[in-house]
Design a protein around this motif. Sequence first.
Motif, PDB file in Angstrom:
ATOM      1  N   ALA A  65       0.841  -1.196   0.000  1.00 19.25           N
ATOM      2  CA  ALA A  65       0.000   0.000   0.000  1.00 19.25           C
ATOM      3  C   ALA A  65       0.876   1.247   0.000  1.00 19.25           C
ATOM      4  CB  ALA A  65      -0.937  -0.004   1.203  1.00 19.25           C
ATOM      5  N   GLN A  66       0.842   1.999  -1.084  1.00 21.15           N
ATOM      6  CA  GLN A  66       1.661   3.202  -1.235  1.00 21.15           C
ATOM      7  C   GLN A  66       0.848   4.282  -1.947  1.00 21.15           C
ATOM      8  OE1 GLN A  66       4.739   3.672  -0.127  1.00 21.15           O
ATOM      9  NE2 GLN A  66       5.380   1.607   0.413  1.00 21.15           N
ATOM     10  N   ILE A  67       1.258   5.540  -1.757  1.00 20.48           N
ATOM     11  CA  ILE A  67       0.686   6.653  -2.515  1.00 20.48           C
ATOM     12  C   ILE A  67       1.513   6.826  -3.784  1.00 20.48           C
ATOM     13  CG2 ILE A  67       0.319   9.145  -2.547  1.00 20.48           C
ATOM     14  CD1 ILE A  67      -0.276   9.057   0.393  1.00 20.48           C
ATOM     15  N   SER A  68       0.849   6.762  -4.907  1.00 17.27           N
ATOM     16  CA  SER A  68       1.534   6.962  -6.184  1.00 17.27           C
ATOM     17  C   SER A  68       0.768   7.994  -6.997  1.00 17.27           C
ATOM     18  CB  SER A  68       1.650   5.647  -6.968  1.00 17.27           C
ATOM     19  OG  SER A  68       0.366   5.171  -7.340  1.00 17.27           O
ATOM     20  N   VAL A  69       1.498   8.790  -7.769  1.00 18.80           N
ATOM     21  CA  VAL A  69       0.910   9.845  -8.602  1.00 18.80           C
ATOM     22  C   VAL A  69       1.483   9.719 -10.003  1.00 18.80           C
ATOM     23  CG1 VAL A  69       0.608  11.398  -6.627  1.00 18.80           C
ATOM     24  CG2 VAL A  69       2.718  11.518  -7.981  1.00 18.80           C
ATOM     25  N   PRO A  70       0.812  10.289 -11.007  1.00 21.93           N
ATOM     26  CA  PRO A  70       1.383  10.280 -12.358  1.00 21.93           C
ATOM     27  C   PRO A  70       2.712  11.037 -12.389  1.00 21.93           C
ATOM     28  CG  PRO A  70      -0.958  10.828 -12.431  1.00 21.93           C
ATOM     29  CD  PRO A  70      -0.559  10.832 -10.983  1.00 21.93           C
ATOM     30  N   GLY A 107      -8.724  24.915  -3.667  1.00 23.14           N
ATOM     31  CA  GLY A 107     -10.073  25.389  -3.891  1.00 23.14           C
ATOM     32  C   GLY A 107     -10.097  26.866  -4.231  1.00 23.14           C
ATOM     33  N   ASP A 108     -11.197  27.301  -4.876  1.00 24.79           N
ATOM     34  CA  ASP A 108     -11.380  28.706  -5.270  1.00 24.79           C
ATOM     35  C   ASP A 108     -10.253  29.197  -6.171  1.00 24.79           C
ATOM     36  OD1 ASP A 108     -13.709  28.813  -3.753  1.00 24.79           O
ATOM     37  OD2 ASP A 108     -12.631  29.466  -1.953  1.00 24.79           O
ATOM     38  N   GLY A 109      -9.659  28.298  -6.932  1.00 28.33           N
ATOM     39  CA  GLY A 109      -8.621  28.691  -7.875  1.00 28.33           C
ATOM     40  C   GLY A 109      -7.231  28.813  -7.304  1.00 28.33           C
ATOM     41  N   TYR A 110      -7.013  28.401  -6.030  1.00 28.42           N
ATOM     42  CA  TYR A 110      -5.699  28.513  -5.408  1.00 28.42           C
ATOM     43  C   TYR A 110      -4.953  27.187  -5.509  1.00 28.42           C
ATOM     44  CZ  TYR A 110      -7.132  33.004  -3.467  1.00 28.42           C
ATOM     45  OH  TYR A 110      -7.543  34.290  -3.322  1.00 28.42           O
ATOM     46  N   PHE A 111      -3.642  27.282  -5.755  1.00 29.80           N
ATOM     47  CA  PHE A 111      -2.790  26.100  -5.904  1.00 29.80           C
ATOM     48  C   PHE A 111      -1.552  26.281  -5.025  1.00 29.80           C
ATOM     49  CE2 PHE A 111      -5.206  26.583  -9.773  1.00 29.80           C
ATOM     50  CZ  PHE A 111      -5.668  25.294 -10.015  1.00 29.80           C
ATOM     51  N   GLU A 112      -1.268  25.252  -4.230  1.00 26.55           N
ATOM     52  CA  GLU A 112      -0.123  25.299  -3.309  1.00 26.55           C
ATOM     53  C   GLU A 112       1.007  24.423  -3.821  1.00 26.55           C
ATOM     54  OE1 GLU A 112       1.261  23.499   1.013  1.00 26.55           O
ATOM     55  OE2 GLU A 112      -0.846  23.404   0.392  1.00 26.55           O
ATOM     56  N   PRO A 113       2.243  24.957  -3.946  1.00 25.11           N
ATOM     57  CA  PRO A 113       3.386  24.095  -4.297  1.00 25.11           C
ATOM     58  C   PRO A 113       3.829  23.312  -3.062  1.00 25.11           C
ATOM     59  CG  PRO A 113       4.096  26.371  -4.041  1.00 25.11           C
ATOM     60  CD  PRO A 113       2.609  26.379  -3.858  1.00 25.11           C
ATOM     61  N   ARG A 114       3.837  21.993  -3.174  1.00 18.86           N
ATOM     62  CA  ARG A 114       4.158  21.127  -2.039  1.00 18.86           C
ATOM     63  C   ARG A 114       5.393  20.284  -2.377  1.00 18.86           C
ATOM     64  NH1 ARG A 114       0.444  18.338   1.188  1.00 18.86           N
ATOM     65  NH2 ARG A 114      -0.940  20.126   0.901  1.00 18.86           N
ATOM     66  N   LYS A 115       6.414  20.359  -1.519  1.00 21.11           N
ATOM     67  CA  LYS A 115       7.597  19.515  -1.703  1.00 21.11           C
ATOM     68  C   LYS A 115       7.276  18.084  -1.283  1.00 21.11           C
ATOM     69  CE  LYS A 115      11.126  23.098  -1.103  1.00 21.11           C
ATOM     70  NZ  LYS A 115      12.332  23.494  -0.343  1.00 21.11           N
ATOM     71  N   VAL A 116       7.714  17.135  -2.075  1.00 15.30           N
ATOM     72  CA  VAL A 116       7.464  15.726  -1.804  1.00 15.30           C
ATOM     73  C   VAL A 116       8.770  14.949  -1.918  1.00 15.30           C
ATOM     74  CG1 VAL A 116       5.059  15.791  -2.567  1.00 15.30           C
ATOM     75  CG2 VAL A 116       6.876  15.300  -4.225  1.00 15.30           C
ATOM     76  N   VAL A 124       6.048   6.575  -6.867  1.00 19.02           N
ATOM     77  CA  VAL A 124       5.604   6.449  -5.484  1.00 19.02           C
ATOM     78  C   VAL A 124       6.046   7.683  -4.704  1.00 19.02           C
ATOM     79  CG1 VAL A 124       5.846   5.094  -3.355  1.00 19.02           C
ATOM     80  CG2 VAL A 124       5.615   3.936  -5.557  1.00 19.02           C
ATOM     81  N   VAL A 125       5.131   8.253  -3.918  1.00 20.58           N
ATOM     82  CA  VAL A 125       5.424   9.414  -3.070  1.00 20.58           C
ATOM     83  C   VAL A 125       5.513   8.919  -1.628  1.00 20.58           C
ATOM     84  CG1 VAL A 125       4.627  11.662  -2.266  1.00 20.58           C
ATOM     85  CG2 VAL A 125       4.253  10.977  -4.643  1.00 20.58           C
ATOM     86  N   SER A 126       6.705   8.978  -1.058  1.00 23.90           N
ATOM     87  CA  SER A 126       6.915   8.466   0.294  1.00 23.90           C
ATOM     88  C   SER A 126       6.472   9.457   1.363  1.00 23.90           C
ATOM     89  CB  SER A 126       8.387   8.089   0.496  1.00 23.90           C
ATOM     90  OG  SER A 126       9.233   9.202   0.219  1.00 23.90           O
ATOM     91  N   SER A 127       6.505  10.764   1.077  1.00 22.87           N
ATOM     92  CA  SER A 127       6.058  11.762   2.047  1.00 22.87           C
ATOM     93  C   SER A 127       5.712  13.047   1.311  1.00 22.87           C
ATOM     94  CB  SER A 127       7.138  12.039   3.097  1.00 22.87           C
ATOM     95  OG  SER A 127       8.287  12.632   2.505  1.00 22.87           O
ATOM     96  N   GLY A 128       4.808  13.849   1.923  1.00 18.93           N
ATOM     97  CA  GLY A 128       4.420  15.131   1.350  1.00 18.93           C
ATOM     98  C   GLY A 128       2.975  15.206   0.920  1.00 18.93           C
ATOM     99  N   LEU A 129       2.323  14.066   0.707  1.00 20.22           N
ATOM    100  CA  LEU A 129       0.932  14.033   0.287  1.00 20.22           C
ATOM    101  C   LEU A 129       0.139  13.085   1.172  1.00 20.22           C
ATOM    102  CD1 LEU A 129       1.172  13.919  -3.633  1.00 20.22           C
ATOM    103  CD2 LEU A 129       0.580  15.874  -2.206  1.00 20.22           C
ATOM    104  N   LYS A 130      -1.169  13.353   1.255  1.00 23.06           N
ATOM    105  CA  LYS A 130      -2.074  12.501   2.017  1.00 23.06           C
ATOM    106  C   LYS A 130      -3.220  12.066   1.111  1.00 23.06           C
ATOM    107  CE  LYS A 130      -2.806  15.597   5.143  1.00 23.06           C
ATOM    108  NZ  LYS A 130      -3.325  16.283   6.346  1.00 23.06           N
ATOM    109  N   PRO A 131      -3.783  10.875   1.362  1.00 23.45           N
ATOM    110  CA  PRO A 131      -4.922  10.438   0.548  1.00 23.45           C
ATOM    111  C   PRO A 131      -6.082  11.420   0.669  1.00 23.45           C
ATOM    112  CG  PRO A 131      -4.018   8.603   1.804  1.00 23.45           C
ATOM    113  CD  PRO A 131      -3.343   9.837   2.314  1.00 23.45           C
ATOM    114  N   GLY A 132      -6.762  11.632  -0.454  1.00 28.78           N
ATOM    115  CA  GLY A 132      -7.895  12.550  -0.479  1.00 28.78           C
ATOM    116  C   GLY A 132      -7.559  13.933  -1.012  1.00 28.78           C
ATOM    117  N   GLU A 133      -6.282  14.334  -0.998  1.00 30.93           N
ATOM    118  CA  GLU A 133      -5.902  15.629  -1.545  1.00 30.93           C
ATOM    119  C   GLU A 133      -5.965  15.596  -3.069  1.00 30.93           C
ATOM    120  OE1 GLU A 133      -2.903  17.715   1.587  1.00 30.93           O
ATOM    121  OE2 GLU A 133      -2.019  16.143   0.348  1.00 30.93           O
ATOM    122  N   LYS A 134      -6.224  16.756  -3.648  1.00 27.67           N
ATOM    123  CA  LYS A 134      -6.322  16.874  -5.098  1.00 27.67           C
ATOM    124  C   LYS A 134      -5.077  17.581  -5.610  1.00 27.67           C
ATOM    125  CE  LYS A 134     -10.314  17.765  -6.905  1.00 27.67           C
ATOM    126  NZ  LYS A 134     -11.532  18.474  -7.361  1.00 27.67           N
TER     127      LYS A 134
END
Length: 512
Positions: A435-440, A458-467, A478-488
């Motif tokens: 079980a891992q978090i993976s993104v394109p 939301g509301d057109g705002y985008f946050e740059p997140r280091k992963v 595979v993203v080992s840290s920096g993101l959580k399930p449910g985030e867009k």
Amino acid sequence: MKRFKRAALGVSIAIFVTLTVVVYLYRVPIASWVLTTSQETTSEASPAHAGHGQTAGGKAVERKVVYWYDAMNPEHHYEKAGKAPDGMDLVPKYADKSAPASTGGDMANMAGMDMPGMDMSHGQNTDKANSHGERKILYYYDAMNPGMRSDKPGKAPDGMDLVPMYADTGEAMANMPPGTVMVSPVKQQLIGVRTDVVKKESPNRVIRTVAQVQVDETKIARIHVKIAGWVDQIYVDFIGKLVSKGQPLFSFYSPDLVATQQEYLIARRAQKDLGTAPFSEVSRGSETLLQAARERLRLWDISDEQIQKLDETGQVSRAMTMYSPVDGFVMKREVYEKMYLTPETELYELVDLSTVWVNAEIYEYEVPYVKVGQPATMTLTYLPGKTYRGKIVYIYPTVDPTTRTVKVRLEFANPDFDLKPEMFAEVQLNVSYGAQISVPQEAVLDSGTEQIVFVVLGDGYFEPRKVQLGPHLDDRVVVSSGLKPGEKIVTSGNFLIDSESRLKSAMSGMKH
């Protein structure tokens, strides 16, 4: 008369061309004059006239114009009618918010729409328009050089118009994470922004590589004689023949072997005669001599059956037969009739192919994902549709400096001998990461020193997140840290969002 007609025709054509050019050049001022005149007319004007309404009693009432704006740049407001820098007529904004009647058409509905990064300011708008609902402008800046700011609209050194910075934009982003950028829906559509929801899944990786079938080196037998002699008769006489364990290979004559058989028979008779002697030393000596002769025959690979036959018959065999110690195929043959044999001569090489080794090469970055005991599948081009299943039995400790690959040894059962040495095959290794978090992969912006993913707030705002990234799969990572399930997150168009984010960050770090 004909000349007069031709001259008149020429003058008519010249007058027509002149009038056409004059009408074309002055069509915009004329349209503006007509539009302004229509706004200044009294209630005697027709009820269908643009810019007027109609009361319940049928009396025309003039609609109040709040301000004028550029239809192509709705953020640019003006106090009076006129034309925009692109030559189009300014569009009126009415107090009752009904549809404008000027030549702007449906473009007037775009008034007040937030289009960050696309605003262009010019010298005709003034601060007095703020009283009519215009957003407050803090300052103007050069989009290509955010450090250059101005209190008034104008041109940047590169010729581009200065971009306004609004007060409400700064206030809304004050509580946002650093680098957060706001992109309007219109701009998101223009740059092709696509998003996806982060999920925790069980990604699998398939390592495909070309491999080569080899013999199992633990099942190779090389046949030598341990005593010199001459070949008498050959029973296995060609390479590739399948022999069974205990099958005769050849027979040979050796004078030393004949002499040892005779010694054995003499020792056996002596043991029989002296075994009942009253002196124990004599009886033990005869038994020791017999055991020594028997052991010498065994060390020369004379089987127990042959020794038993010698005991039963009491006759010395001139030629002794050598038997196969294993089941296998003859891979090498160096023995021929009447040939003189010595112990250093390799006569046969027998290989058991009931199991084979398959040597595959994987890239060095794939080595951490394979381990001994891991299952594998193999297919052959000349046997389509058939799959062989084996496992990894050894990972070599060195890297090929030319191909930057590591050799991996796999073992496969070969009951029907379909797998032949030196045959090429395709091997697949299935790697499961749990079980891992993976993104394109296209969702990650990798600068080499850091990896960034844009999270939708939301509301057109985008946050740059280091992963932090883990293994790279076929089209995902595979993203080992920096993101959580449910985030867009943003999966497409993030390069332009990143440019906007870096621009905002550079501006916020500079002083006016």
